[in-house]
Design an enzyme around this catalytic site. Structure first.
Site, PDB file in Angstrom:
ATOM      1  N   GLN A 152      41.794  43.857  44.208  1.00  0.00           N
ATOM      2  CA  GLN A 152      41.442  43.326  42.765  1.00  0.00           C
ATOM      3  C   GLN A 152      40.252  43.761  42.171  1.00  0.00           C
ATOM      4  OE1 GLN A 152      42.673  38.945  42.237  1.00  0.00           O
ATOM      5  NE2 GLN A 152      42.343  39.076  44.758  1.00  0.00           N
ATOM      6  N   ASN A 153      39.576  44.241  43.261  1.00  0.00           N
ATOM      7  CA  ASN A 153      38.063  44.712  42.775  1.00  0.00           C
ATOM      8  C   ASN A 153      37.935  46.005  41.988  1.00  0.00           C
ATOM      9  OD1 ASN A 153      37.393  42.587  44.390  1.00  0.00           O
ATOM     10  ND2 ASN A 153      36.847  43.613  46.068  1.00  0.00           N
ATOM     11  N   ASP A 155      35.149  47.937  41.806  1.00  0.00           N
ATOM     12  CA  ASP A 155      33.798  48.570  42.085  1.00  0.00           C
ATOM     13  C   ASP A 155      33.969  49.819  42.956  1.00  0.00           C
ATOM     14  OD1 ASP A 155      34.725  47.716  44.779  1.00  0.00           O
ATOM     15  OD2 ASP A 155      33.483  45.852  44.774  1.00  0.00           O
ATOM     16  N   HIS A 170      43.313  45.774  39.178  1.00  0.00           N
ATOM     17  CA  HIS A 170      42.384  45.451  37.952  1.00  0.00           C
ATOM     18  C   HIS A 170      41.867  46.570  37.296  1.00  0.00           C
ATOM     19  CE1 HIS A 170      42.592  40.866  39.158  1.00  0.00           C
ATOM     20  NE2 HIS A 170      43.727  41.412  39.001  1.00  0.00           N
ATOM     21  N   CYS A 178      38.547  54.651  25.631  1.00  0.00           N
ATOM     22  CA  CYS A 178      38.759  54.214  24.194  1.00  0.00           C
ATOM     23  C   CYS A 178      40.067  53.647  24.064  1.00  0.00           C
ATOM     24  CB  CYS A 178      38.512  55.156  23.301  1.00  0.00           C
ATOM     25  SG  CYS A 178      38.668  54.841  21.517  1.00  0.00           S
TER      26      CYS A 178
END
Length: 213
Positions: A152-153, A155, A170, A178
């Site tokens: 779910q991270n 990073d 995610h 954009c």
């Protein structure tokens, strides 16, 4: 099996300790017949299960990156204690007020940046580093046990640790896109625009400047 028993403590210790706090303070009190929680026994049981497995996937969330200096969401002092997710992370609200997401993102980025010894943003953003748990998953992959990390991270710490197959459900903070043109840029371009805005508006504050890249 011996190798798995070496790797698993790095992966599981924080989680098992948290489970132990819950079990020792709640379950044993409610059920006097419940055995007191044992971290060592839980680690051994996890290692045995992994050693017997022929193939497995790991599902990770914010907790795995806390040791890297990235706060989780629901713990005391976590992100949701400061940012209401229905205000800062709700999609329709993002369409109306995108600056709120970028306010939260920049404040978190600065927290991690300074926590890792960063100073002037013109020198680049100091990002969090993978910790022992990220590296333990790489070890399990190299042993032939772990096939996929589903996270779910956002990073990118799993990839930076060396995991070869990561599914980011995610998305990622490594790039920004954009919503009108679909153009994608790296995080470094977002930071460049942020620094340029700061230089042009030296008194601006993140909480009120309504900046978006």
């Amino acid at each position: 099996q011996d190798a798995v028993h070496v790797v698993v403590p790095s992966l599981c210790q924080n989680l098992c300790a948290a489970m132990g706090n819950l079990l020792s303070s709640k379950d044993v009190e409610l059920d006097p017949g419940q055995q007191e929680y044992s971290l060592e026994k839980s680690l051994d049981a996890a290692a045995d299960a992994i050693a017997r497995a022929s193939s497995m996937s790991a599902f990770t969330g914010a907790g795995i990156s806390v040791e890297s200096g990235i706060p989780d969401f629901r713990s005391p002092g976590g992100l949701w204690s400061k940012y209401n997710p229905m205000v800062y992370c709700e999609y329709n609200n993002f369409l109306r007020s995108p600056h709120l997401v970028w306010q939260m993102g920049r404040e978190l980025a600065l927290q991690v940046h300074h926590g890792n010894g960063g100073a002037d943003l013109r020198d680049g953003l100091c990002e969090a580093e993978p910790n022992a748990a990220h590296k333990a998953l790489v070890d399990l992959e190299e042993m032939g046990k772990l096939r996929t990390v589903i996270t779910q991270n956002v990073d990118s710490l799993h990839q930076r640790a060396g995991s070869s197959r990561v599914i980011e459900i995610h998305g990622t903070m490594a790039t920004a896109s954009c919503m009108e043109s679909g153009r994608q840029v790296n995080l470094s371009e977002v930071v460049r625009q942020w620094v340029a805005f700061q230089e042009a508006n030296p008194t601006a504050q993140i909480a009120t400047d309504k900046w978006v890249p």
